[in-house]
Design a protein around this motif. Structure first.
Motif: not given
Length: 265
Positions: A57-76
């Motif tokens: 759930d904390f991995v999810t929180a890190q991801l959604t908090t980031l992706l709600d704010d920042v454009r991500v062009d690629a993921v590794k």
């Protein structure tokens, strides 16, 4: 536009692998790096001593908090540790649909420590592989995913790449670094076609984090290049230079890191 590239992986305090290596590789290719941690790993150049897994759930929180704010062009994607974290990442990929996703299916460290729970392999195979654009397994990882014996030569690599494609992986870079010989041959499989990438096998014991560095480099380069094959080719050339320069570093008593900034230092 400068690419924003995200790594989802575990840590390496020695800086040679994991998130630390990924961020260095992103920077080396002119991309802005971001990170989401899945595990805190106590490791050095000599091996892994302990792993603290981050709750899903904390991995999810890190991801959604980031992706709600920042454009991500690629993921590794690197070390995911367990099935719950894999499924958390799958849910976020489905919701946010980042344009380029590279999976390095990290399962076992160079020192032999298992980094992905055995029961989580099925979740990776069944749920994550069909959702990524490229996977970059080495021969032991490919055998683990396919439930078969590890190859001992290049002759079976195209067939294994085809079998991995049958699991839903859109593109495969099957790495032959575990084999012997003067050259290291990788097989790139895309849309049924196979291309061989042969590189110099560099004589060095400082090869910690090569898989992380290669996959991170591909992720950083893909938004900047015309196609996947071009990104793979350039990433392999860069890694070759990082390996040739690795002995200039004096980090640890075991398998030291590659030199991520060999072009500048």
């Amino acid at each position: 536009m400068i690419a924003n590239v995200l790594t989802i992986a575990g840590t390496d305090p020695s800086g040679g692998a994991g998130i630390q290596a990924d961020l260095k590789a992103f920077s080396a290719h002119g991309a802005y790096g971001m990170s989401v941690m899945t595990a805190l790993v106590a490791q050095t150049t000599t091996g892994v001593s302990r792993i603290h897994e981050i709750p899903d759930d904390f991995v999810t929180a890190q991801l959604t908090t980031l992706l709600d704010d920042v454009r991500v062009d690629a993921v590794k994607i690197g070390m995911l540790a367990n099935a719950e974290v894999i499924r958390a990442v799958v849910r976020v990929l489905d919701e946010y649909a980042p344009p380029c996703v590279v999976l390095d299916p990290v399962m076992v460290s160079k020192s032999g420590h298992r980094l992905l729970a055995a029961e989580a392999v099925e979740a990776m195979r069944e749920e994550l592989l069909p959702r990524v654009d490229l996977i970059t397994p080495n021969l032991p990882e490919a055998a683990d995913l396919l439930g078969t014996t590890e190859l001992t030569g290049t002759h079976g690599m195209p067939e294994q790449a085809e079998r991995l494609a049958g699991l839903g992986a859109e593109r495969i870079l099957l790495k032959g670094g575990h084999l012997n010989g003067d050259s290291s041959v990788d097989v790139f499989h895309e849309e049924g076609a196979v291309e061989f990438f042969a590189g110099e096998r560099v004589a060095t014991s400082n090869d910690h984090g090569t898989g992380c560095t290669l996959s991170a480099s591909i992720a950083a380069l893909r938004p900047q290049r015309a196609n996947w094959a071009e990104a793979v080719r350039e990433a392999k050339d860069y890694l070759g230079g990082a390996l040739r320069a690795a002995d200039r570093l004096t980090v640890g008593r075991g398998h030291g890191p590659v030199h991520h900034f060999h072009r500048w230092w």
